[in-house]
Design an enzyme around this catalytic site. Sequence first.
Site, PDB file in Angstrom:
ATOM      1  N   ASP A  27       0.852  -1.185   0.000  1.00 32.99           N
ATOM      2  CA  ASP A  27       0.000   0.000   0.000  1.00 32.99           C
ATOM      3  C   ASP A  27       0.890   1.238   0.000  1.00 32.99           C
ATOM      4  OD1 ASP A  27      -2.176   1.639   0.121  1.00 32.99           O
ATOM      5  OD2 ASP A  27      -2.962   0.849   2.018  1.00 32.99           O
ATOM      6  N   ASP A 121      -3.731   2.655  -5.451  1.00 36.41           N
ATOM      7  CA  ASP A 121      -2.532   2.733  -4.618  1.00 36.41           C
ATOM      8  C   ASP A 121      -2.217   1.468  -3.841  1.00 36.41           C
ATOM      9  OD1 ASP A 121      -4.676   2.856  -2.908  1.00 36.41           O
ATOM     10  OD2 ASP A 121      -3.936   4.563  -1.747  1.00 36.41           O
ATOM     11  N   GLU A 122      -2.823   0.333  -4.188  1.00 37.95           N
ATOM     12  CA  GLU A 122      -2.536  -0.888  -3.435  1.00 37.95           C
ATOM     13  C   GLU A 122      -2.739  -2.121  -4.304  1.00 37.95           C
ATOM     14  OE1 GLU A 122      -5.334  -1.927  -0.286  1.00 37.95           O
ATOM     15  OE2 GLU A 122      -6.757  -0.456  -1.093  1.00 37.95           O
TER      16      GLU A 122
END
Length: 429
Positions: A27, A121-122
Amino acid sequence: MSRQDGSDRTVSTDAVDDSTATLLHIDLDAFFASVELLDHPELVHHPVIVGHRSGRSVVTAANYVARRYGVNSAMPMALALRRCPAAVVLEPHMGRYREYSDRVMRIFEDFTPLVEQLGIDEAFLDVAGARRLHGSPAEIGAKIRAQVKAETGLTCSVGAASTKFVAKMASGRAKPDGLLVIPAEDTLAFLHPLPVGALWGVGATTEQALLGQGLRQIGDLARTPLAVLQKCVGDASGRKLHELAWGRDPRVVTVEHEEKSVGHEVTFEYDVTDAARLRSELLRQSVAVAARLRRAGLVGRCVVLKLRYTDFSTVTRSRTLSEPTSVGRRIYEEVAASFEVLAASGIRVRLIGVRVEQLSDGDGSGAGLWDPDDDWRSAERAVDSVTARFGRGTLRPASLLDPDTPRTATPEQPRAGRLPFGDLEPDRG
């Protein structure tokens, strides 16, 4: 104080046994705010809020300094500024976030093809098959963090575990900029002391229902009879929470079926300065990428060259074609043109790669009244037919043949043939 401010950060020591922790959750830390701070390094240690500074605006993101004041995403901007009057508000730039997300996801794919992107974002990564090449799960996590930092300036947190949801919880505990490994045998010891609200999928309503039953820690959930849980939160949710509380999660990393790009790259054991050797490697990769495209029935319009230098800096150069292609010769000519510009000043290369993007279905033929790649396409399809019958490597470009390699064919290893790349021109008679 916010649960997302990094105040409960926990990271692993070097001595942890990570052999069973082959699922990673990675993350990016305060992603939107961190991207904005790349342009404002003077604000790194100041509270920063990303959003529009207006009365009815909400917080898009906040860095960890601002979070310590109780500022969180989706909070009304007016409330955020009352909690943190000294915060600097920066306008969001979604195009830049997508650009950096794509760069980071490509780094993940450098280590394993088993990447399941969850959002911008992960992602989850299955690194069980990458250990021989890249090391243990903890080493892979450390390498990814270092590469993301070196290539983008961003930090990320990594959780490693034997199940997806524990890996995700571990990455949350490791924030910011940390790595936490939870071996399979330590799963319950990690889970059971945590508050029930930390479980993936437990929202505010479910959390209040559980707290109303005196269930404060995940261990309390595990020790509660399934029927009691189901009466409290419903049959499906009760069963799910019961399984998660005991660390059971059978889900595997699911890769998106639609390929966004096809590429090959190689990391050299030592820095390479010989331009001829690098050109030869580009040719080899172009041929391989084209073959993969044809096998998948795909063509691509954007050809990308990737170079990583001895100082770990990475550059990419892309060229967009007028017509999509799956012809290795065309791919090679495009990356070679980009390479010549970069190689003009002398380079020391540690990694080199070729990638084709903007994919679509098709074979690339019939694009116009005159197709300059028609002869090359026919030659490469002939190679595909021979490869399908006799195996990979039976035919390859003449310029890739090692002059010291014996040319005598054996039943197990047919003699490598000569394909007209560079050394010969196709017969136009």
